[in-house]
Design an enzyme around this catalytic site. Structure first.
Site, PDB file in Angstrom:
ATOM      1  CG  ASP A 265      38.894  41.815  37.973  1.00  0.00           C
ATOM      2  OD1 ASP A 265      40.019  42.091  38.434  1.00  0.00           O
ATOM      3  OD2 ASP A 265      38.741  41.059  36.990  1.00  0.00           O
TER       4      ASP A 265
ATOM      5  CG  ASP B  15      42.122  35.250  42.341  1.00  0.00           C
ATOM      6  OD1 ASP B  15      42.838  36.233  42.100  1.00  0.00           O
ATOM      7  OD2 ASP B  15      41.692  34.493  41.457  1.00  0.00           O
TER       8      ASP B  15
ATOM      9  CD  GLU C 275      44.144  38.318  36.913  1.00  0.00           C
ATOM     10  OE1 GLU C 275      45.002  37.513  36.509  1.00  0.00           O
ATOM     11  OE2 GLU C 275      43.084  37.959  37.448  1.00  0.00           O
ATOM     12  CD  GLU C 276      40.077  36.501  38.313  1.00  0.00           C
ATOM     13  OE1 GLU C 276      40.311  35.704  37.382  1.00  0.00           O
ATOM     14  OE2 GLU C 276      40.463  36.309  39.474  1.00  0.00           O
TER      15      GLU C 276
END
Length: 447
Positions: A86, A118, A149-150
Site C-alpha cells: 500500500d 516506499d 502499513e501506511e
C-alpha cells in the site's frame, strides 16, 4: 552473485514499474479495487520470481496480506522477508511534476512515482533476491507483504492469532534506506508513532464576532493557544515526562538534510542537540491537521468548535501508551478559559531498538559492505513500522534487519515526486542475496 543480480535486474525493474502503475492507497475513503488489484499483482510477481505458492491471506477487517514460503536445504535457517504494497495518497496539490502512478525515469536515472521507493521497491528487492537464486534460495524463506502499513493496520492482530506464519530466525524489513545513494546503512532504531485528536468547544453556535468578540471565547483561538504550549522558542518539545536520549551512531549532514527537507532559504532548524539526536533519539510533535473553517468559508463569526490531530514520535526505550498519555494530559491542561476539551487517542505504534549483535544483523552489515564497497553506517529512523515490534514480540530470538532503497536524500517518500534509484535497488538485491548465503554457510538447526 554480482553477475547473477545484474542479469535479473531488467525483470526486477519491469516488475517495479508495473506495480507503481497501481494506485494502491489503502486509506479510508479511497477506492478498494486498486488495493486488491495490487495484492493480486504482488502475488503474480512473487510467483514469477520463484515463490510458486505465493497467495493472499485474508486479514479480518482489513486488506489482504501476500504470503509465500520457499523451502531451503535441510538444516538451514528460515528468514522472513517483509515489505508493504500500500502507498500514501498522491494529491496533485502536493506538487507532482509527473503523473504519480505513471513510472517516469528522470534525467538522473531515478524512477519517479508514488510507491517507487516506499515500499514497492521492497517488493522488487525480495522478488529480485528470489530471481538471483532461480527460485531456490540457500535458506528457507517466508515472504510477507502487508497491505495496510501506511494506515491503521489489522495485520498485527491477525499475526497474534497466527504466530507460526512468521516463525523464523531473522526478519528482513526492506522499508528503509541509507542517507544517500551509494551510502550503505543499517537502521538500528525506529521511533514509535502515536497520535491523538483534540477537540475544543466554547459556544453552542457560531455568533457575530463584532457583537460578541472580545468577551466570548473563540474555540479556534483556544485550540491555537493549547498547541502553542507544545514547543519552546527553540522548537524543543515541552511536554513533561516525554523520553529523550542521545544518538550514538552515525551523524547526519545538515546541508543534505536541509536540501532533502526542501527547507526555504533563511528558515532555521528547530530543536537543540545534534541533528541525529533530534531525528532519531528525541521526541518530536507535529500538528497533522486542523478541523476549522477554510479561508473560502471565512465569516465574521466566533468559531464554536475546532479540532486537531497531533502526532508524537517517541524514541526507543519508552512505553508509547505512557508517552501518549503524557501528551494528552498536557493538551488538556493547555486549553484556556475553561473551554470544554476532549482529547482521545487515535493511533499507537511502538518504537523499536535492533539487537546489533545478532548473527543476522552482523551478516547484513558484512553483506552491505561487500555490495557497496564501503562500511555500512548505523542510522536511525524517525518513521515507524508498527509491525516490527509485533514480530519481535512473537519471536524475540529472531534477528531484525532494517534496510532498503529509500535513500533519505532524494527518495521523497510520502511527498511529491517520490523516486528510487535503480542502482540502489540492485545493490540492495545483491546485499540481501549475500546475506542469505552467509546465513546458510553458518547454518544452525532451525528452531
Amino acid at each position: 552473485m554480482r553477475e547473477k543480480v545484474a542479469a535479473v535486474m531488467p525483470d526486477v525493474i519491469a516488475d517495479l514499474e508495473r506495480l507503481i502503475r497501481i494506485p494502491s492507497v489503502a486509506f479510508p475513503g479511497f477506492p478498494s479495487e486498486p488495493v486488491h488489484q495490487m495484492a493480486a499483482a504482488t502475488v503474480d510477481v512473487l510467483r514469477r520470481a520463484g515463490a510458486d505458492n505465493a497467495r493472499l491471506l485474508d486479514v479480518p477487517g482489513g486488506y489482504p496480506a501476500v504470503y509465500a514460503d520457499v523451502e531451503g536445504p535441510p538444516g538451514t535457517p528460515t528468514v522472513l522477508l517483509y515489505a508493504h504494497y500500500d502507498v500514501q495518497p498522491a494529491p496533485p496539490e502536493q506538487g507532482w511534476l509527473t503523473d504519480p502512478f505513471t513510472p517516469t525515469t528522470g534525467p538522473d536515472g531515478r524512477i519517479h512515482g508514488r510507491g517507487a521507493a516506499d515500499d514497492k521497491s521492497g517488493i522488487a528487492i525480495h522478488a529480485g533476491t528470489l530471481r538471483a537464486f532461480d527460485g531456490r534460495p540457500p535458506v528457507g524463506l517466508r515472504i510477507l507483504i502487508e497491505g495496510e502499513e501506511e494506515t491503521v493496520s489489522h495485520l498485527p492482530a491477525f499475526l497474534e492469532d497466527h504466530p507460526d506464519l512468521v516463525r523464523c530466525d531473522a526478519f528482513v524489513i526492506a522499508d528503509m534506506g541509507g542517507p544517500a545513494v551509494g551510502e550503505p546503512a543499517l537502521t538500528t532504531a525506529l521511533r514509535g508513532h502515536v497520535q491523538c485528536t483534540i477537540t475544543v468547544r466554547t459556544l453552542d453556535d457560531a455568533v457575530h464576532s463584532g457583537l460578541f468578540g472580545g468577551a466570548a471565547p473563540d474555540a479556534l483561538l483556544a485550540l491555537i493557544r493549547a498547541l502553542g504550549t507544545l514547543h519552546d522558542d527553540h522548537g524543543d518539545v515541552t511536554v513533561p515526562g516525554l523520553h529523550s536520549a542521545a544518538w550514538t551512531g552515525a551523524g547526519f549532514d545538515e546541508d543534505a538534510f536541509r536540501a532533502s527537507a526542501t527547507m526555504r532559504a533563511g528558515t532555521r532548524l528547530i530543536g537543540t542537540g545534534t541533528l541525529a539526536d533530534r531525528l532519531w533519539a528525541k521526541p518530536s510533535i507535529t500538528v497533522l491537521a486542523i478541523d476549522a473553517p477554510p479561508l473560502t468559508h471565512a465569516a465574521n463569526v466566533l468559531i464554536p468548535r475546532a479540532s486537531a490531530r497531533i502526532a508524537l514520535r517517541v524514541p526507543p526505550g519508552c512505553d508509547p501508551v505512557e508517552q501518549l498519555d503524557q501528551l494528552m494530559t498536557h493538551l488538556r491542561a493547555g486549553v484556556p478559559w475553561g473551554a470544554e476539551v476532549d482529547v482521545a487517542p487515535f493511533k499507537i505504534g511502538p518504537p523499536f531498538q535492533v539487537d546489533t549483535g545478532h548473527p543476522a544483523v552482523r551478516a547484513a552489515r558484512d553483506a552491505l559492505e561487500t555490495a557497496y564497497g564501503k562500511p555500512a553506517r548505523a542510522v536511525g529512523a524517525g518513521g515507524s513500522i508498527p509491525l516490527v515490534a509485533t514480530l519481535n514480540r512473537l519471536h524475540p530470538d529472531a534477528g531484525v534487519v532494517l534496510w532498503g532503497a529509500e535513500d533519505i536524500a532524494a527518495a521523497r517518500i510520502h511527498a511529491a515526486n517520490e523516486s528510487v534509484d535503480p542502482a540502489e535497488v540492485q545493490r540492495c538485491v545483491l546485499a540481501q542475496a549475500l546475506m542469505l548465503e552467509t546465513l546458510a554457510e553458518g547454518a544452525q538447526p532451525p528452531r
